[in-house]
Design a protein around this motif. Sequence first.
Motif, PDB file in Angstrom:
ATOM      1  N   GLU A 151       0.854  -1.200   0.000  1.00  0.00           N
ATOM      2  CA  GLU A 151       0.000   0.000   0.000  1.00  0.00           C
ATOM      3  C   GLU A 151       0.881   1.239   0.000  1.00  0.00           C
ATOM      4  OE1 GLU A 151      -0.198   2.209   2.674  1.00  0.00           O
ATOM      5  OE2 GLU A 151       1.129   1.105   4.003  1.00  0.00           O
ATOM      6  N   PHE A 249       7.348  16.930  -1.714  1.00  0.00           N
ATOM      7  CA  PHE A 249       8.290  16.426  -0.696  1.00  0.00           C
ATOM      8  C   PHE A 249       9.587  17.211  -0.648  1.00  0.00           C
ATOM      9  CE2 PHE A 249       6.613  12.783   1.611  1.00  0.00           C
ATOM     10  CZ  PHE A 249       5.336  12.804   1.055  1.00  0.00           C
ATOM     11  N   GLY A 257       8.215  12.439  10.384  1.00  0.00           N
ATOM     12  CA  GLY A 257       7.882  11.481  11.445  1.00  0.00           C
ATOM     13  C   GLY A 257       6.789  10.561  10.957  1.00  0.00           C
TER      14      GLY A 257
HETATM   15  C1  UDX Z   1       4.003   7.918   3.938  1.00  0.00           C
HETATM   16  C2  UDX Z   1       4.021   7.762   2.403  1.00  0.00           C
HETATM   17  O1  UDX Z   1       3.787   9.051   1.803  1.00  0.00           O
HETATM   18  C3  UDX Z   1       2.984   6.756   1.967  1.00  0.00           C
HETATM   19  O2  UDX Z   1       3.067   6.571   0.564  1.00  0.00           O
HETATM   20  C4  UDX Z   1       3.279   5.428   2.686  1.00  0.00           C
HETATM   21  O3  UDX Z   1       2.453   4.413   2.308  1.00  0.00           O
HETATM   22  C5  UDX Z   1       3.235   5.639   4.196  1.00  0.00           C
HETATM   23  O4  UDX Z   1       4.198   6.642   4.541  1.00  0.00           O
HETATM   24  P1  UDX Z   1       2.494   9.188   5.733  1.00  0.00           P
HETATM   25  O5  UDX Z   1       3.441   8.639   6.759  1.00  0.00           O
HETATM   26  O6  UDX Z   1       1.031   9.082   5.969  1.00  0.00           O
HETATM   27  O7  UDX Z   1       2.743   8.472   4.317  1.00  0.00           O
HETATM   28  O8  UDX Z   1       2.832  10.731   5.562  1.00  0.00           O
HETATM   29  P2  UDX Z   1       3.489  11.714   4.504  1.00  0.00           P
HETATM   30  O9  UDX Z   1       2.455  12.639   3.995  1.00  0.00           O
HETATM   31  O10 UDX Z   1       4.296  11.002   3.508  1.00  0.00           O
HETATM   32  O11 UDX Z   1       4.456  12.555   5.489  1.00  0.00           O
HETATM   33  C6  UDX Z   1       5.461  11.931   6.279  1.00  0.00           C
HETATM   34  C7  UDX Z   1       6.225  12.943   7.101  1.00  0.00           C
HETATM   35  O12 UDX Z   1       7.057  13.755   6.274  1.00  0.00           O
HETATM   36  C8  UDX Z   1       5.361  13.908   7.907  1.00  0.00           C
HETATM   37  O13 UDX Z   1       5.930  14.084   9.192  1.00  0.00           O
HETATM   38  C9  UDX Z   1       5.425  15.197   7.097  1.00  0.00           C
HETATM   39  O14 UDX Z   1       5.223  16.342   7.880  1.00  0.00           O
HETATM   40  C10 UDX Z   1       6.859  15.141   6.572  1.00  0.00           C
HETATM   41  N1  UDX Z   1       7.085  15.923   5.343  1.00  0.00           N
HETATM   42  C11 UDX Z   1       6.435  15.585   4.188  1.00  0.00           C
HETATM   43  C12 UDX Z   1       8.013  16.973   5.342  1.00  0.00           C
HETATM   44  O15 UDX Z   1       8.622  17.288   6.373  1.00  0.00           O
HETATM   45  N2  UDX Z   1       8.232  17.654   4.176  1.00  0.00           N
HETATM   46  C13 UDX Z   1       7.620  17.340   2.993  1.00  0.00           C
HETATM   47  O16 UDX Z   1       7.893  17.994   1.970  1.00  0.00           O
HETATM   48  C14 UDX Z   1       6.679  16.272   3.016  1.00  0.00           C
END
Ligand code: UDX
Length: 430
Positions: A151, A249, A257
């Motif tokens: 997933e 990203f 986190g």
């Molecule tokens: C992630 C993946 O995106 C997803 O495809 C996978 O299946 C599960 O892990 P998720 O953990 O829900 O999803 O969150 P995501 O939106 O990816 O963000 C992860 C972390 O990165 C968050 O703490 C977010 O704040 C941080 N982040 C994200 C940043 O610091 N900067 C960015 O540009 C993007």
Amino acid sequence: MKLSIIGTGYVGLVTGTCFAQAGHNVICVDNDPNKVKLLKSGGMPIYEPGLDELVRINVKAGRLHFTHDTKEGVDNSDVVFIAVPTPPNADGSVDLSFIEGVSREIAAAMTSYKIVVDKSTVPVKTGEKVAETIKRYCKAKVDVDVVSNPEFLREGFAVEDFMKPDRVVIGVASERPVAAMREIYAPYNAPIIVTDINSAELIKHAANSFLALKISYINAISVICEMSGANVQDVANGMGMDIRIGRKFLDASLGFGGSCFPKDLSAFITISQELGYNFGLLKEVQRINSEQMDRFVKKISETLWVLKGKKIGVLGLAFKQNTDDVRMSPALELCQRLQKEGAQLRVYDPQAMEKAKTILKEATYVSDMNDVAEGCDALVIATELPQFKKLDLERARKALTHPIMFDGRNLFDAKEMEHLGFIYKSIGRR
Ligand code: UDX
């Protein structure tokens, strides 16, 4: 098709519900009888936008059922999905005991051919073990095909991501289960990539580690920006317009986190090590991430000097927007570190306060974001919630004893904040 999903956590419940919404007949199985009881009575064990309504609609339509009996699930389905947790062990490796246990339960329940699909994030070569285990423990000696179908759901956007996937990955050992898997995913009109099982398992760890790497890369750039007087958002925009890189990203922050990135990175480093490769690049990703938090805490303590006795307002507790999840939340870690230095906290989050209360006990929880700054020495933005951009800044400035804001998510325009009279410190911008 007739499907069962073993494990009704974030992934399992979203998967089962979205399959039902596409017209499949779904039984969700969970070994926690309280959770099953809650779901049967119309309650929701998690917050995920849009999910409660879809559960209601599909239960009413008779396409979505809940049980704590694995046998009932297996008996009434052609395809059995595994969506159980794969938590980290203390050394960073993956605890596969739930996967192993469920494989044995499925084997014991099987009386006819089944396709068993692993959705949980697992180390490469786990599919081989699942197949071996099912064959060993299946008394009926019927055929099974094991499939890897990772997933890629983001919390807070899980329903949307499920309904409109970028791609569906199907890892198989033979052609036999492919047609059924294609049929299951046909309603979503997504590109389907069929690989061997090991490659499908690797795609998940490789993709998540790459996304974490992208964030650590821009966070490292943010440090260079601070040292040189450049602006990390301008750099990210300029980089991101190259379609080979892309803008997503590349938002500098106080670090990533959540329940996926930190765990998947550690797991991938350990898996690589076990296979004989030292993945030093990913260790750097981890180092940059933890240093980013250290740097932000230092920024606060250098500005406020002694934190003991200082009152600090914190906006955001979840690990990111749109979720109540506080697992491995940078916002929560920040709060704990400020408390350790003796600061008193006033905190707010639109969804995550109930879950945060069990971990962050000594804080004052405030029900309106505009009340958080009241009497504080500084205000901190810890989670990238778009609604924080609508904060009443004039009111916050007046409510603070000194108008100091630390923005760990670069939500505001630095010049505008200074114009409004704030001492405004963000990430990678002067
Ligand atoms: C992630 C993946 O995106 C997803 O495809 C996978 O299946 C599960 O892990 P998720 O953990 O829900 O999803 O969150 P995501 O939106 O990816 O963000 C992860 C972390 O990165 C968050 O703490 C977010 O704040 C941080 N982040 C994200 C940043 O610091 N900067 C960015 O540009 C993007």
